[in-house]
Scaffold this motif. Sequence first.
Motif, PDB file in Angstrom:
ATOM      1  N   LEU A 387       0.821  -1.211   0.000  1.00  0.00           N
ATOM      2  CA  LEU A 387       0.000   0.000   0.000  1.00  0.00           C
ATOM      3  C   LEU A 387       0.853   1.258   0.000  1.00  0.00           C
ATOM      4  O   LEU A 387       0.419   2.306  -0.500  1.00  0.00           O
ATOM      5  CB  LEU A 387      -0.914  -0.007   1.232  1.00  0.00           C
ATOM      6  N   SER A 388       2.048   1.156   0.563  1.00  0.00           N
ATOM      7  CA  SER A 388       2.920   2.335   0.593  1.00  0.00           C
ATOM      8  C   SER A 388       3.374   2.751  -0.793  1.00  0.00           C
ATOM      9  O   SER A 388       3.889   3.856  -0.977  1.00  0.00           O
ATOM     10  CB  SER A 388       4.136   2.046   1.468  1.00  0.00           C
ATOM     11  N   ALA A 389       3.176   1.877  -1.804  1.00  0.00           N
ATOM     12  CA  ALA A 389       3.582   2.223  -3.164  1.00  0.00           C
ATOM     13  C   ALA A 389       2.482   2.921  -3.945  1.00  0.00           C
ATOM     14  O   ALA A 389       2.706   3.327  -5.089  1.00  0.00           O
ATOM     15  CB  ALA A 389       4.001   0.951  -3.909  1.00  0.00           C
ATOM     16  N   LEU A 390       1.300   3.077  -3.366  1.00  0.00           N
ATOM     17  CA  LEU A 390       0.151   3.618  -4.097  1.00  0.00           C
ATOM     18  C   LEU A 390      -0.166   5.032  -3.647  1.00  0.00           C
ATOM     19  O   LEU A 390      -0.009   5.388  -2.468  1.00  0.00           O
ATOM     20  CB  LEU A 390      -1.069   2.715  -3.877  1.00  0.00           C
ATOM     21  N   TRP A 398      -5.757   4.584  -8.785  1.00  0.00           N
ATOM     22  CA  TRP A 398      -4.566   4.836  -7.992  1.00  0.00           C
ATOM     23  C   TRP A 398      -3.350   4.858  -8.942  1.00  0.00           C
ATOM     24  O   TRP A 398      -3.414   4.340 -10.047  1.00  0.00           O
ATOM     25  CB  TRP A 398      -4.381   3.755  -6.935  1.00  0.00           C
ATOM     26  N   THR A 399      -2.280   5.473  -8.466  1.00  0.00           N
ATOM     27  CA  THR A 399      -1.060   5.538  -9.265  1.00  0.00           C
ATOM     28  C   THR A 399       0.095   4.970  -8.465  1.00  0.00           C
ATOM     29  O   THR A 399       0.077   4.945  -7.227  1.00  0.00           O
ATOM     30  CB  THR A 399      -0.735   6.983  -9.668  1.00  0.00           C
ATOM     31  N   CYS A 400       1.085   4.486  -9.190  1.00  0.00           N
ATOM     32  CA  CYS A 400       2.328   4.012  -8.590  1.00  0.00           C
ATOM     33  C   CYS A 400       3.472   4.370  -9.539  1.00  0.00           C
ATOM     34  O   CYS A 400       3.251   4.813 -10.674  1.00  0.00           O
ATOM     35  CB  CYS A 400       2.270   2.515  -8.324  1.00  0.00           C
ATOM     36  N   TYR A 401       4.686   4.185  -9.105  1.00  0.00           N
ATOM     37  CA  TYR A 401       5.857   4.535  -9.903  1.00  0.00           C
ATOM     38  C   TYR A 401       6.710   3.288 -10.135  1.00  0.00           C
ATOM     39  O   TYR A 401       6.907   2.474  -9.216  1.00  0.00           O
ATOM     40  CB  TYR A 401       6.704   5.604  -9.203  1.00  0.00           C
ATOM     41  N   VAL A 402       7.193   3.172 -11.362  1.00  0.00           N
ATOM     42  CA  VAL A 402       8.150   2.125 -11.697  1.00  0.00           C
ATOM     43  C   VAL A 402       9.427   2.798 -12.174  1.00  0.00           C
ATOM     44  O   VAL A 402       9.412   3.938 -12.675  1.00  0.00           O
ATOM     45  CB  VAL A 402       7.591   1.181 -12.782  1.00  0.00           C
ATOM     46  N   VAL A 403      10.537   2.089 -12.003  1.00  0.00           N
ATOM     47  CA  VAL A 403      11.847   2.627 -12.382  1.00  0.00           C
ATOM     48  C   VAL A 403      12.192   2.126 -13.790  1.00  0.00           C
ATOM     49  O   VAL A 403      12.140   0.912 -14.057  1.00  0.00           O
ATOM     50  CB  VAL A 403      12.916   2.186 -11.377  1.00  0.00           C
ATOM     51  N   VAL A 404      12.505   3.087 -14.679  1.00  0.00           N
ATOM     52  CA  VAL A 404      12.878   2.768 -16.062  1.00  0.00           C
ATOM     53  C   VAL A 404      14.173   3.516 -16.388  1.00  0.00           C
ATOM     54  O   VAL A 404      14.525   4.506 -15.707  1.00  0.00           O
ATOM     55  CB  VAL A 404      11.760   3.174 -17.040  1.00  0.00           C
ATOM     56  N   ARG A 428      -1.121  -4.651   2.005  1.00  0.00           N
ATOM     57  CA  ARG A 428      -0.881  -4.874   0.584  1.00  0.00           C
ATOM     58  C   ARG A 428      -2.203  -4.840  -0.166  1.00  0.00           C
ATOM     59  O   ARG A 428      -3.273  -4.949   0.417  1.00  0.00           O
ATOM     60  CB  ARG A 428      -0.150  -6.203   0.353  1.00  0.00           C
ATOM     61  N   ALA A 429      -2.097  -4.704  -1.478  1.00  0.00           N
ATOM     62  CA  ALA A 429      -3.288  -4.615  -2.322  1.00  0.00           C
ATOM     63  C   ALA A 429      -3.047  -5.408  -3.600  1.00  0.00           C
ATOM     64  O   ALA A 429      -1.918  -5.498  -4.096  1.00  0.00           O
ATOM     65  CB  ALA A 429      -3.628  -3.168  -2.644  1.00  0.00           C
ATOM     66  N   PHE A 430      -4.147  -5.967  -4.104  1.00  0.00           N
ATOM     67  CA  PHE A 430      -4.095  -6.681  -5.385  1.00  0.00           C
ATOM     68  C   PHE A 430      -4.634  -5.723  -6.445  1.00  0.00           C
ATOM     69  O   PHE A 430      -5.778  -5.262  -6.352  1.00  0.00           O
ATOM     70  CB  PHE A 430      -4.944  -7.952  -5.313  1.00  0.00           C
ATOM     71  N   VAL A 431      -3.803  -5.408  -7.449  1.00  0.00           N
ATOM     72  CA  VAL A 431      -4.157  -4.363  -8.402  1.00  0.00           C
ATOM     73  C   VAL A 431      -4.004  -4.903  -9.826  1.00  0.00           C
ATOM     74  O   VAL A 431      -3.361  -5.929 -10.066  1.00  0.00           O
ATOM     75  CB  VAL A 431      -3.255  -3.122  -8.216  1.00  0.00           C
ATOM     76  N   ARG A 432      -4.622  -4.171 -10.734  1.00  0.00           N
ATOM     77  CA  ARG A 432      -4.426  -4.404 -12.164  1.00  0.00           C
ATOM     78  C   ARG A 432      -4.452  -3.047 -12.857  1.00  0.00           C
ATOM     79  O   ARG A 432      -5.060  -2.102 -12.361  1.00  0.00           O
ATOM     80  CB  ARG A 432      -5.515  -5.311 -12.718  1.00  0.00           C
ATOM     81  N   GLY A 445       7.730   5.965  -0.269  1.00  0.00           N
ATOM     82  CA  GLY A 445       8.253   7.310  -0.495  1.00  0.00           C
ATOM     83  C   GLY A 445       7.804   7.944  -1.788  1.00  0.00           C
ATOM     84  O   GLY A 445       8.491   8.811  -2.332  1.00  0.00           O
ATOM     85  N   THR A 446       6.624   7.544  -2.286  1.00  0.00           N
ATOM     86  CA  THR A 446       6.157   8.094  -3.560  1.00  0.00           C
ATOM     87  C   THR A 446       5.774   9.564  -3.461  1.00  0.00           C
ATOM     88  O   THR A 446       5.652  10.236  -4.494  1.00  0.00           O
ATOM     89  CB  THR A 446       4.948   7.287  -4.059  1.00  0.00           C
ATOM     90  N   HIS A 447       5.552  10.067  -2.250  1.00  0.00           N
ATOM     91  CA  HIS A 447       5.192  11.491  -2.109  1.00  0.00           C
ATOM     92  C   HIS A 447       6.351  12.414  -2.505  1.00  0.00           C
ATOM     93  O   HIS A 447       6.150  13.606  -2.731  1.00  0.00           O
ATOM     94  CB  HIS A 447       4.780  11.776  -0.658  1.00  0.00           C
ATOM     95  N   ARG A 448       7.564  11.862  -2.585  1.00  0.00           N
ATOM     96  CA  ARG A 448       8.720  12.693  -2.947  1.00  0.00           C
ATOM     97  C   ARG A 448       8.959  12.740  -4.438  1.00  0.00           C
ATOM     98  O   ARG A 448       9.861  13.428  -4.898  1.00  0.00           O
ATOM     99  CB  ARG A 448       9.986  12.146  -2.266  1.00  0.00           C
ATOM    100  N   LEU A 449       8.186  11.956  -5.207  1.00  0.00           N
ATOM    101  CA  LEU A 449       8.506  11.761  -6.615  1.00  0.00           C
ATOM    102  C   LEU A 449       7.510  12.460  -7.518  1.00  0.00           C
ATOM    103  O   LEU A 449       6.348  12.681  -7.146  1.00  0.00           O
ATOM    104  CB  LEU A 449       8.525  10.262  -6.932  1.00  0.00           C
TER     105      LEU A 449
END
Length: 476
Positions: A387-390, A398-404, A428-432, A445-449
Amino acid sequence: MQGNPTQEETHGQILLDKKDIPTETEVPPTTNSRTRRLMALGGAGLLAAGVIGGLSLVASKSEKQAPSEPSQTATNAIPVETLKVEPVSSYQVQRSYTGEITARRTSKVGFERSGQLAQLFVEEGDRVTAGQPLAKLDTRNLQAQRQQLQAQRDRALAKLEQLQNGPRTEDIEAARANVRNLEKELQLKKKQRSRREYLYHEGAISREHRDEFRYQQEALAARLDEARSRLQKLLNGTRQEEIAAQRATVRELEASINNIHVTLDKSVLKAPFTGTVSQRNFDEGTVVQAGQPVVRLVENSSPEARIGLPAQFARTLQPGTSQTVQVGSQKFSATVASILPEVDPQTRTQVVVLNLEATAISYASPGQTVRMHRTKTIETQGYWVPLSALTQSVRGLWTCYVVVPSSQGQGWQVQQQTVEILHQNSDRAFVRGTLQANQRLVANGTHRLVPGQQVRPVTATANQPNANQQAQLSQQ
């Protein structure tokens, strides 16, 4: 070997050198002072060369320790913890359904007739056995009615016996004597009337006097006929119809007495089954009405659990199958006894009745809450993420960040992905959504990005499970 001069020594040397620099008013330096200045400048050069060599050595070590990434990390990159997401084909949802512990039988016991409460034999909490007296009504009036009916029955029985035995010889002889007596009296009346007729024709008596004797003769003849009929009745004996009628009278009185016995028996309130008195509503001396509860009795046998389940879950259960239920912190084995056919119109659930094991008697009391846990597997593609990633987005997404890899060709940057939460379990959460398999997800730490920001990926710590481990934990 002489070491390099320290910074303090160098600084002191420089200060000394400044003192040796000539001013406009000073005398030009001599040859010795010029030599000392050259030596000081040479030492400073050696010190600068040593510092530059040390920095080069540290830089080469840093390059060897850096991970083998496509390119070097930018100087302003933010370190972020990442984990690799792995797809799963289903997730499990655990549902908890609440019900109530009930006794198999519970009765509000009362009298079938009204009356004054004479005695109460039990108190609340007493354990009683089937047939044990609980209370009693005043029965004095019923006992008096029973004595009266018994006397009437005895009289009817005596008359029935008399009819069955027939008339006695004494009665027959008395009837015959009565007939003979009336016959003689009638003969005397006939002679007296004949004389009265003669005197009437001679004019010695009046007509009224003559009619009086005639009526007396006729009345006496009627009495004689009655006496003869009575005698004939005695000679013929008792008729069977009279005996049958008298027997019916006896049976009627006996039925009335039996009714009194039943009423007397119902005046004593008895336990219909073995159980515990949970409530006592009255005390002695109270006039209670028919059907009014006097005590409440709860059966002592193994309790039942009544739990409302959705119809689709209830249909999967079969009578006789074993299930596990929870009462407080205790878990018990229970057997499905029946599934009620009707669906509750308010809760839209179907009641399932379960018989608890015998050991549950000491822990489960009627009225307690009981729970049944059911697990449902939902087949769908998705990912387990913390959940901390959302971060909440718009329209329920909801949004999340991936590293590319960075678009600038150096280091890494974050890319925003939009997902939908299908199920949430603890942290945790089950997402699609737009997530792809094996992408590196920013764990916290997504609030910093912001999208496109330069980052330095760091593998998540050991206490942070990856998505595949989370899916396995959920299935367990």
